[in-house]
Design a protein around this motif. Structure first.
Motif, mmCIF file in Angstrom:
data_model
loop_
_atom_site.group_PDB
_atom_site.id
_atom_site.type_symbol
_atom_site.label_atom_id
_atom_site.label_comp_id
_atom_site.label_asym_id
_atom_site.label_seq_id
_atom_site.Cartn_x
_atom_site.Cartn_y
_atom_site.Cartn_z
ATOM 1 N N LEU A 198 0.860 -1.176 0.000
ATOM 2 C CA LEU A 198 0.000 0.000 0.000
ATOM 3 C C LEU A 198 0.895 1.224 0.000
ATOM 4 O O LEU A 198 2.106 1.094 0.004
ATOM 5 C CB LEU A 198 -0.923 -0.077 1.208
ATOM 6 N N GLN A 230 3.386 3.851 -0.227
ATOM 7 C CA GLN A 230 4.734 3.960 0.318
ATOM 8 C C GLN A 230 4.905 5.376 0.830
ATOM 9 O O GLN A 230 4.240 6.285 0.379
ATOM 10 C CB GLN A 230 5.754 3.689 -0.784
ATOM 11 N N GLU A 283 -4.849 6.868 -2.669
ATOM 12 C CA GLU A 283 -4.207 5.985 -1.690
ATOM 13 C C GLU A 283 -5.190 5.642 -0.570
ATOM 14 O O GLU A 283 -5.314 4.502 -0.150
ATOM 15 C CB GLU A 283 -2.993 6.669 -1.047
ATOM 16 N N PHE A 337 -6.612 2.123 0.415
ATOM 17 C CA PHE A 337 -6.420 1.585 1.759
ATOM 18 C C PHE A 337 -7.764 1.189 2.360
ATOM 19 O O PHE A 337 -7.909 0.120 2.944
ATOM 20 C CB PHE A 337 -5.736 2.631 2.645
ATOM 21 N N ARG A 378 2.457 -1.396 10.303
ATOM 22 C CA ARG A 378 1.214 -1.479 9.540
ATOM 23 C C ARG A 378 0.071 -1.878 10.451
ATOM 24 O O ARG A 378 -0.904 -2.489 10.018
ATOM 25 C CB ARG A 378 1.356 -2.517 8.427
ATOM 26 N N LEU A 411 -3.474 -1.330 9.512
ATOM 27 C CA LEU A 411 -4.123 -2.252 8.576
ATOM 28 C C LEU A 411 -4.422 -3.591 9.255
ATOM 29 O O LEU A 411 -5.497 -4.155 9.107
ATOM 30 C CB LEU A 411 -3.221 -2.493 7.353
ATOM 31 N N ASN A 449 -5.511 7.353 12.679
ATOM 32 C CA ASN A 449 -5.119 5.947 12.700
ATOM 33 C C ASN A 449 -5.219 5.413 14.126
ATOM 34 O O ASN A 449 -5.766 4.344 14.376
ATOM 35 C CB ASN A 449 -3.682 5.776 12.208
ATOM 36 N N LEU A 461 2.861 2.284 7.214
ATOM 37 C CA LEU A 461 1.499 2.767 6.987
ATOM 38 C C LEU A 461 0.976 3.563 8.168
ATOM 39 O O LEU A 461 0.204 4.499 7.998
ATOM 40 C CB LEU A 461 0.572 1.564 6.797
ATOM 41 N N VAL A 473 -3.804 7.502 6.472
ATOM 42 C CA VAL A 473 -4.641 6.638 5.627
ATOM 43 C C VAL A 473 -6.086 6.573 6.103
ATOM 44 O O VAL A 473 -6.975 6.226 5.338
ATOM 45 C CB VAL A 473 -4.071 5.204 5.566
#
Lengths: 281, 1231
Positions: free
Chosen positions: B607, B609, B626, B630, B692, B695, B745, B788, B793
């Motif tokens: 995903l 960068q 992006e 995501f 990450r 995610l 996040n 990430l 995101v």
């Protein structure tokens, strides 16, 4: 020719126990002068087929076969030139071509050592000259040319009609500049279920997106439509999304109820087609 | 614990120190020695402080929020101290779950050996009630939740009447089936319960209160008896995934209702109560009466104490010492919107101004206190609030109490609102369609046998049929999935015999799942079969769109309070029920395999960068994409993981934990042997290492949320929970340093983790007990690399999509505004993503060698979109290359094979020998040519890739970068294509040749001749010729007339016949509509027609010529036919039928017999070269074998001789023949 259920029922009502002869057809045309002949014939044929499906079994008991055969033998014994087999079929309310098949099968069983194969019988029905008995050959031929719902000639006509409408549809698609894949191309690619045409770029017909078009050169009545839905249309939907079915000889209006779901019915090539506009480059 | 609070209140200890003390076991050097001393004495109790605080607050607030503590935290201390709690009769709402945190007395021991202690705590609260709370059948996803507002608080089972005041608590245990406890109608219930008469009939202030804010009921528990039976659709074995029972609400109310029911019907079963309660909690029908007490800052009592506790509380929230951030916010907002204080009956609840700084007096003595406290906390939590969606911000900013108590905060909120772009939209759900058929994976070549292929074909159709039926009917009352579809599903699954078929079906299932359910609102009915959104693009479906919007607005909302149990909303319910009904071990196994694979694949998807730090407008544009990507990946992962969890834990799922310690231990011993379905721990660790978590954690939470009771006790999963707890603690929102996770996040992770910690199967004490081990566990993140987690995101849209329960905050505020407890349900809608674009293809993993390293290095300093473009181009060009080779090289080889085969067939006779052997011969000749594929493939990639890269990259890309990118794309594409080709080309050629061979051999059949060489229509043809079907039909009519029987007035006019033959000529010349079978039948019919003409069997219409056609006319018609046969038919015409006994026999019936036309015809056939003389002679010869009347045989013999005797120029004889046409004897006489 889109009929309401009531209109359709009225026509179907007139078709109960009418033999599938050209005379019957003529009378039907006189009775419903406003309907197109092709539609009437299609409805007649379908109604008759339903009738035959219902009564098929009782004509195939060994007693029935024996009795028909004896009556046939007696009849031709008296006069080989008389339409014995045809009249027998009409009398017992069965399709002449199918009656011819019963008698032919019975005849061959009697005269050959081995029971006749299906393909032999089919071939003899297609070309009665191959039937070893001249009288029977004539009787069979007479049944076949006088039957407007069954028999190799009728099958061929139906097939030809279907083919012709596919060709017509293809021409219309070409004329509209809609690119498509036809059944043969799809089959070559290994698709397991193939509508007549898949549009390479979907279009909207009367506000509904369609991905495929199926041509049906028949009238869409409840019975055949349900069968088509189950065997074909939903299967197409399952693979390709919503689509359009054209019943060239019309359909019962009430059956066009799956539009939202993705099966659109038309009785002709649609005029209200919206194509995807290419974005401003 | 109270001591800690007391010492805080006495200002012996500073708040900061206290929080440090709570957060870390070790004392920090910042601590004042005096403080340290004060705290160290309390050390063993450290762990219990937060639970104590939370429960303290809940309890204190109970008078404001009288229908049971609104938030599922209940002090272990206080409730444990209550008499009669343990061991009492099942008390629905008051199992162990009724406490957020377990009783304190066991906790110090529990810290040491957690499982046993926990089990003990658990057992005390018998299962059924608490399980009911969590997972009643017919839950939210069944769509019942809309009206009844099934607040999930039931999971945290609180008796509705347990607001901490002892009198109410005592009346709490609701053994509804106990007639003694619930005497029949009329009798005044003993004790304080009597102060709550039926709310509906005679509302008292108390009942008004509780009805004011509906959410309060959410934390009450459903009656224990109200168990599954009310929803027959739920298979007994798995109460999972079903939401709360519809009747989930206050026990008090249940009792009231029960009493009423009893008055009518003495033998009422508990389930009936349940059914009754499905009506949902009473809607506030007296809204007019709901005027809230106005809150006045001037009337706040003991400000200082409130400020201090607010500070401690806020600090705990900020340090993530509370399990669920949003739950606390919800609680605070409840305090903010409290309507009025419950009138207290006990004197001890009177404000006691004499002791303001102790815990002796109630913390909240009035609504003013509540609001003051709430506003204080909100001020501390401003940062979180500012990230909420715009709607919530607006409601907060417009809240008059907030304005009144803190104009500053109001100002900041208003500013945040005005600056917010976080509009969580009411996007339409993406319209899902059926999974499309893809020849690459779905055609015959992918199946082991024809049978498997056809079985799968049928299965696909059955699957969608079932799906459609579900769509149509699942909302009908009384419809039951299992009853309606179960047997059909099992019958279908039963056909899946081969393993390969299972994998095919699973792929279909999984794809359809992703298509339909990716959006959490994948609301069954509206999704399937709906006109796709592209329609609205076309402007064609505005009405439909409006209609859908309308549907959505009136649809019941299915949110379930601030911490709803895991559910399968909308379409997900179909897939869950399908799995349950199928009950197929093979299917489940294949599904798990497939889900695991897909999860791994998506989880490792490259995903976004890290961008170079200088963000400009361009990269902002990129970020839209992006983020969208995501979100797509995250939502897919969550869905897949949820189903993986569902299937993986399905066999172990039960309504309650094991009843005894021994049983539990043996289960644990067994289960610890079983490897996990997917090594989620490794994936979690990888995710954390690679930064990450944003995610990985959300999907892991979905997976774990469906675990059974034992799972959290297994070492493997325990360690996962430990990591998650550690992560949770580390996500301090206020920390915003370099390399920190982005705020949203963090917020997402806090929300999902907080939710997970509230799941019934997760031990309630886990959050606090594991704490001790946290310090030991450090996750070694590679801090240098910005993963990430550091990318923005997550946006509000995604946050609310993943955690719809955050929307409860808004709902609560809105209900304050409307005073109607959010009954309309209109403001908070489910949030669905707006895009349906497929997931990006996984980039090829080809990094080998120095070149690859160089390429990696090249990409490192380029924008990520460049890399994606190159990888994408390479992937596509490589794939196209293979297709191109198939269409060119392989196709050429196949046609070569066909011609070779033809030669073979010619030399070896018709059947050409053994097909297998033929195939071998052909392949041995052709396969070596496959080597060209690599060369051609290389050329193709070389030619195509650069252009594609150029087209996709920005114009301004520097030339060097561009050419490098092109070269890399060429290299990658070539590698991909050649790898595939070198491995598969031979097999591919073989397969195609094999298909061609069987095609050719099949084509050798009788049909083959008919296909022959075919001409099209002439260029000028406009295709206006009559249709073949029409002609066959017309000719058939003539034939039937001729053969009879016919009515006397029936006949054919000669003109009609001529016209017909003319049309036949046109049709045969225009080939547009003609197919071979039709042409064959036309040929045969024309021969039949000729025979009838020859035998004079055509009945002519009208009186002038009753006999038949005139000879001249007949001859003319035969001429036309002859020319059609000669020039226009492209299929063989069965002319020999003219001499078949049957057709010749027609002559036998005519009197007088006329042979001239036959003779004429035979001569013409020979003349035109349509039949050879010998052929005719053979036919005539065989005619003699048939049985004829004696005179006919003689005439036939004469004809035979006549024909044989004729010279090759037949014209003069024709005349001679005509001379004798009237007399049948003359023909013979001439011989």
């Amino acid at each position: 020719m889109i009929l309401t259920k009531a209109q359709y029922d009225e026509i179907a009502q007139c078709l109960v126990s009418v033999p599938p002869t050209r005379q019957s057809l003529r009378k039907l045309k006189q009775r419903f002068p406003s309907q197109s002949q092709a539609t009437l014939l299609s409805i007649f044929s379908q109604e008759y087929q339903k009738h035959i499906k219902r009564t098929h079994a009782k004509h195939h008991t060994s007693e029935a076969i024996e009795s028909y055969y004896q009556r046939y033998l007696n009849g031709v014994g008296r006069n080989g030139a008389a339409p014995v087999l045809l009249e027998l079929a009409n009398e017992v309310d069965y399709a002449p071509s199918l009656m011819a098949r019963i008698i032919l099968e019975r005849f061959l069983q009697e005269h050959e050592e081995t029971p006749p194969s299906k393909s032999v019988i089919n071939s003899m029905l297609r070309d009665p000259s191959q039937i070893p008995d001249g009288v029977l050959a004539n009787q069979v031929y007479q049944c076949i040319v006088n039957d407007c719902c069954y028999g190799p000639l009728v099958d061929c006509i139906k097939h030809a009609i279907g083919h012709e409408h596919e060709v017509l549809l293809r021409d219309m698609l070409l004329e509209k500049n809609l690119s498509f894949l036809d059944e043969d191309q799809l089959r070559a690619k290994g698709y397991d279920k193939t509508p007549d045409f898949i549009l390479q770029v979907p279009v909207a017909v009367e506000g509904h997106i369609i991905h495929w078009i199926e041509s049906k050169a028949s009238f869409g009545d409840e019975c055949s439509h349900q069968a088509y839905l189950h065997d074909q249309f939903w299967s197409y939907w399952n693979r390709f999304g919503p689509g359009l079915v054209i019943y060239w000889y019309g359909f019962i209006q009430e059956l066009d109820c799956n539009r939202e779901r993705g099966i659109l019915l038309k009785a002709c090539f649609p005029t209200d087609i919206v194509t995807l506009c290419h974005s401003v480059a | 614990m109270a001591a800690v609070l007391e010492s805080l209140l006495r200002e012996e200890v500073s708040v900061a120190a206290a929080v440090r003390w709570i957060a870390r076991s070790a004392q920090s050097s910042e601590d004042d020695p005096g403080e340290a001393a004060a705290l160290s004495s309390l050390r063993p109790l450290r762990k219990e402080f937060v639970p104590f605080l939370l429960n303290f607050l809940r309890e204190q607030s109970s008078r404001v929020l009288p229908q049971g503590p609104p938030t599922p935290a209940k002090a272990p201390g206080s409730s444990a101290a209550l008499p009669g709690r343990p061991g009492g009769p099942p008390r629905g709402g008051r199992g162990a779950r009724s406490q957020l945190f377990p009783p304190t007395e066991s906790s110090s021991a529990a810290a040491a050996e957690a499982p046993s202690a926990r089990r003990g705590g658990r057992r005390r609260g018998p299962g059924p009630g608490r399980e009911r709370g969590g997972r009643g059948p017919g839950g939210l996803e069944e769509g019942v939740g809309g009206e009844s507002q099934l607040w999930p608080g039931g999971r945290r089972s609180r008796g509705s009447g347990s607001p901490g005041s002892p009198s109410l608590v005592r009346s709490d245990p609701p053994n509804l089936s106990n007639l003694e406890e619930f005497p029949p109608v009329g009798s005044v219930p003993p004790g304080p319960a009597g102060t709550k008469p039926s709310r509906r009939i005679n509302p008292t202030p108390v009942s008004e209160e509780r009805s004011l804010s509906k959410p309060k009921t959410c934390f009450t528990s459903p009656p224990i008896n109200c168990v599954p039976s009310s929803q027959p659709s739920v298979p007994d074995t798995s109460p999972w995934g079903h939401g709360l029972p519809p009747g989930c609400r206050s026990l008090q109310e249940e009792r009231e209702m029960l009493r009423k029911e009893r008055s009518k019907q003495l033998q009422q079963s508990p389930s009936t109560t349940c059914a009754t309660s499905e009506l949902g909690p009473p809607l506030p029908s007296w809204t007019g009466n709901l005027t809230a007490e106005s809150a006045d800052p001037a009337r706040v009592s003991s400000r200082q104490r409130l400020e201090l506790i607010a500070l401690v509380y806020s600090s705990c929230i900020a340090e993530n010492l509370v399990p669920n951030l949003f739950l606390e916010l919800f609680f605070v907002l409840q305090l903010l919107t409290a309507r009025r204080m419950v009138a207290t009956k006990d004197g001890d609840l009177e404000p006691s101004p004499g002791a303001p700084d102790s815990l002796e007096s109630p913390l909240f003595q009035s609504v003013h206190d509540c609001v003051f406290f709430a506003v204080q906390v909100l001020e501390h939590q401003f940062q979180v609030l500012s990230y909420l969606d715009k709607g919530t911000l607006k409601l907060l900013a417009e809240n008059e109490r907030l304005l009144c108590f803190s104009p500053a905060l109001q100002g900041r909120l208003r500013a945040a609102y005005e600056g917010s772009v976080a509009k969580v939209s009411l996007a339409m759900p993406p319209s899902a369609q059926a999974v499309s058929f893809q020849p690459e994976t779905d055609n015959r070549a992918n199946f082991s046998s024809d049978r498997a292929f056809h079985t799968f074909k049928k299965q696909r159709d059955v699957f969608f049929e079932v799906l459609r039926e579900w769509e149509d009917r699942h909302e009908e009352p009384g419809w039951d999935f299992e009853k309606g579809l179960g047997s059909r599903i099992r019958a279908m699954m039963g056909q899946l015999s081969a393993a390969c078929s299972h994998s095919h079906f699973v792929r279909l299932f999984q794809k359809q799942l992703l298509q339909m359910c990716q959006s959490p609102g994948g609301t069954g009915g509206t999704v399937l079969g709906e006109a796709p959104d592209v329609l609205s693009m076309l402007g064609a479906d505005k009405l439909g769109r409006l209609r859908r919007l309308q549907e959505r607005l009136v649809a019941p909302q299915s949110s379930g309070g601030p911490c709803p149990p895991p559910t399968f909303p909308g379409c997900q319910g179909f897939f869950r029920d399908f799995i349950l009904s199928a009950s197929s071990f093979q299917f489940n196994q294949h599904l798990m395999d497939s889900l695991s694979l897909k999860i791994r694949e998506l989880n490792s998807l490259a995903l976004p960068q890290p961008e170079p730090s200088d963000e400009d407008g361009e990269s902002d544009v990129d970020w839209q994409g992006e983020r969208r990507q995501f979100a797509m990946v995250l939502l897919s992962l969550r869905l897949l993981a949820k189903f993986l969890g569902f299937v993986a834990f399905l066999p172990y799922r039960g309504p309650e934990p094991p009843p005894t310690r021994e049983l539990q231990d043996s289960i644990l011993a067994l289960r610890s042997q079983v490897p996990p379905a997917l090594d989620v721990r490794a994936l979690l660790q990888q995710g954390l290492r690679a930064r990450r978590a944003v995610l990985t954690v959300p999907w892991l939470v979905e997976f774990l949320s469906l675990a059974d009771h034992i799972v959290p006790l297994l070492d493997y999963y325990r360690s996962i929970f430990t990591v998650l707890l550690h992560l949770h603690r580390s996500l301090v929102l206020s920390k915003e340093s370099e390399g920190e996770m982005c705020f949203l996040n963090k917020l997402l992770l806090l929300a999902v983790l907080g939710w997970l910690f509230q799941i019934p199967t997760v031990p309630e004490d886990l959050f606090f007990l594991e704490e001790g081990q946290l310090d030991a566990l450090e996750v070694d993140t590679v801090a240098s690399e910005l993963g990430l987690d550091g990318m923005p995101v997550v946006d509000q849209h995604l946050l609310y999509t993943c955690c719809p329960y955050i929307g409860e905050l808004r709902k609560l505020l809105a209900s304050w505004v409307s005073g109607s407890s959010g009954r309309s349900g209109g403001f908070v809608r489910k949030i669905t993503p707006t895009t349906t674009t497929g997931l990006g293809a996984q980039p090829p993993r080809t990094s080998q060698g120095l070149q690859a390293q160089l390429a990696q290095a090249f990409f490192h300093n380029q924008p990520p979109s460049l890399r994606r473009t190159v990888e994408f181009v390479a992937e596509r060009i490589g794939s196209n290359c293979v297709k191109h080779i198939k269409a060119t090289l392989v196709a050429d080889l196949v046609s070569q094979a066909e011609s070779l085969l033809q030669e073979q067939l010619v030399t070896q006779g018709q059947d050409g020998g053994d097909p297998a052997q033929l195939l071998e011969i052909l392949c041995s000749q052709l396969c070596p040519h496959g080597a060209q594929a690599l060369t051609q493939g290389r050329e193709f990639c070389q030619k195509k890739s650069p252009g594609a890269v150029r087209a996709l990259l920005p114009e301004e890309t520097p030339a060097a970068v561009l050419s490098s990118a092109e070269n890399i794309a060429v290299g990658l594409a070539t590698e991909k294509a050649c790898t595939w080709l070198s491995a598969n080309i031979t097999a591919l050629i073989r397969r195609e040749v094999k298909a061609a061979v069987s095609r050719t051999l099949r084509a050798q059949g009788p049909e083959a001749a008919a296909r022959g060489e075919r001409r099209g229509c002439s260029r000028a043809c406009e295709h206006h010729a009559p249709l073949p079907s029409h002609l066959i039909s017309e000719i058939k009519d003539v034939l039937s007339l001729a053969v009879g029987p016919r009515d006397p007035e029936e006949g054919v006019s000669p003109d009609h016949l001529e016209q017909l033959l003319g049309q036949l000529g046109q049709t045969l010349q225009c080939r547009q509509f003609l197919c071979p079978p039709a042409e064959q039948h036309l040929a045969k019919c024309s021969v039949d027609l000729a025979s009838l003409l020859v035998a004079d069997h055509i009945p002519v219409l009208g009186p002038p010529s009753p006999r038949g056609l005139e000879r001249g006319q007949a001859r003319r018609l035969l001429h036309v036919l002859l020319s059609l046969w000669k020039d226009d038919f492209q299929v063989p015409v069965p002319l020999q039928l003219l001499l078949s006994p049957r057709n010749v026999g027609l002559l036998a019936d005519t009197r007088p017999r006329e042979w001239d036309l036959l003779l004429f015809l035979l001569r013409e056939l020979v003349e035109k070269g349509l039949m050879g003389r010998t052929e005719i002679e053979d036919c005539l010869g065989s005619l003699r074998d048939a049985q004829w009347p004696k005179d006919f045989s003689e005439e036939l013999a004469t004809l035979f001789h006549l024909f044989l005797a004729e010279p090759h120029r037949p014209e003069p004889q024709l005349r001679a023949c005509e001379l004798v046409q009237t007399n049948r004897g003359t023909v013979l006489a001439q011989s």
